[in-house]
Design an enzyme around this catalytic site. Structure first.
Site, PDB file in Angstrom:
ATOM      1  N   GLY A 129       0.776  -1.788   0.129  1.00  0.00           N
ATOM      2  CA  GLY A 129      -0.006   0.448  -0.085  1.00  0.00           C
ATOM      3  C   GLY A 129       0.535   1.441  -0.018  1.00  0.00           C
ATOM      4  N   CYS A 130       2.033   1.284   0.937  1.00  0.00           N
ATOM      5  CA  CYS A 130       2.527   2.236   0.885  1.00  0.00           C
ATOM      6  C   CYS A 130       3.591   2.757  -0.168  1.00  0.00           C
ATOM      7  CB  CYS A 130       3.937   2.322   1.714  1.00  0.00           C
ATOM      8  SG  CYS A 130       2.853   2.251   3.612  1.00  0.00           S
ATOM      9  N   THR A 131       3.836   1.605  -0.673  1.00  0.00           N
ATOM     10  CA  THR A 131       4.843   1.675  -1.653  1.00  0.00           C
ATOM     11  C   THR A 131       3.667   2.157  -3.649  1.00  0.00           C
ATOM     12  OG1 THR A 131       5.943  -0.118  -1.163  1.00  0.00           O
ATOM     13  CG2 THR A 131       5.663   0.320  -4.259  1.00  0.00           C
TER      14      THR A 131
END
Length: 239
Positions: A129-131
């Site tokens: 998700g952060c990527t």
């Protein structure tokens, strides 16, 4: 045997009998309350004496030593009793920060004075998700720049981890390392989370838009990654 010899021998048993009788009489007299052998002073063990005192006073015998060694819990600080006055809220001045970023430099809020600024807080570098979120903001970096807006990514990862994350995915957004959670807490991006029935403290995916006047214009809590960067861009363009 002569009369004198018989008389002498006959007196011995009677004297012995008389002496034993006298001893018995003395013993019997002592048992009926006569002379008694001096009683030895009773010595109580220290522990029993302490218990006797405790029982009488109604307090534990070791209460004095316990009281002396006991240190009462310290009172909570004022900042713990009420919300911090520096906590980011919409319409208020954005909390200041000065932290290390990828590349070895430091970045502060003062560096962006007179500009609009987007801060996106993500839980952990190089996770799915952060990527996606970091790639989306990188994709829109040019559009943000055209609206006079800078973008910064923040997590509790080390500077080294931020650099690896940035290089691996060719990100063009500066990434801040907040290992002590100072900025995360000030912007309300650190708090209680739950996963698989377990509750713990961690980074809450949050985005903050700061206006050119240094005030917080908008805060997005519990962000969903898909389409989020586009929504933030629209809000920045509308300022």
């Amino acid at each position: 045997m002569s009369k004198k010899t018989r008389k002498k021998s006959s007196t011995k048993p009677s004297k012995t009998i008389a002496r034993k009788a006298a001893q018995k009489a003395t013993t019997a007299k002592a048992g009926r309350g006569g002379s008694k052998a001096p009683a030895k002073p009773a010595k109580k063990p220290a522990a029993k004496a302490g218990k006797a005192v405790a029982k009488k006073s109604g307090k534990p015998a070791n209460s004095a030593s316990a009281k002396a060694s006991h240190t009462p819990a310290s009172k909570p600080l004022k900042s713990e009793q009420s919300a911090s006055p520096n906590l980011a809220v919409e319409g208020a001045k954005a909390p200041a920060f000065h932290l290390p970023r990828d590349g070895g430099d430091h970045v502060s809020l003062a560096d962006y004075a007179g500009k609009k600024l987007v801060l996106f807080f993500y839980p952990r570098a190089d996770t799915p998700g952060c990527t996606r979120e970091a790639i989306d903001f990188t994709r829109l970096k040019g559009a943000f720049a055209e609206s006079g807006t800078e973008v910064l990514g923040i997590s509790a990862d080390t500077v080294k981890a931020q650099e690896s994350f940035k290089n691996k995915h060719e990100l063009s957004i500066p990434l801040i390392s907040d290992e002590q959670h100072e900025m995360l807490e000030a912007y309300g991006a650190w708090g209680e989370k739950s996963m698989y029935g377990r509750t713990f403290l961690g980074i809450l995916r949050t985005t903050v838009l700061i206006g050119a006047d240094g005030r917080v214009t908008r805060i997005w809590r519990n962000v969903r990654v898909d389409g989020h960067a586009d929504e933030v861009l629209a809000a920045a363009q509308a300022l």
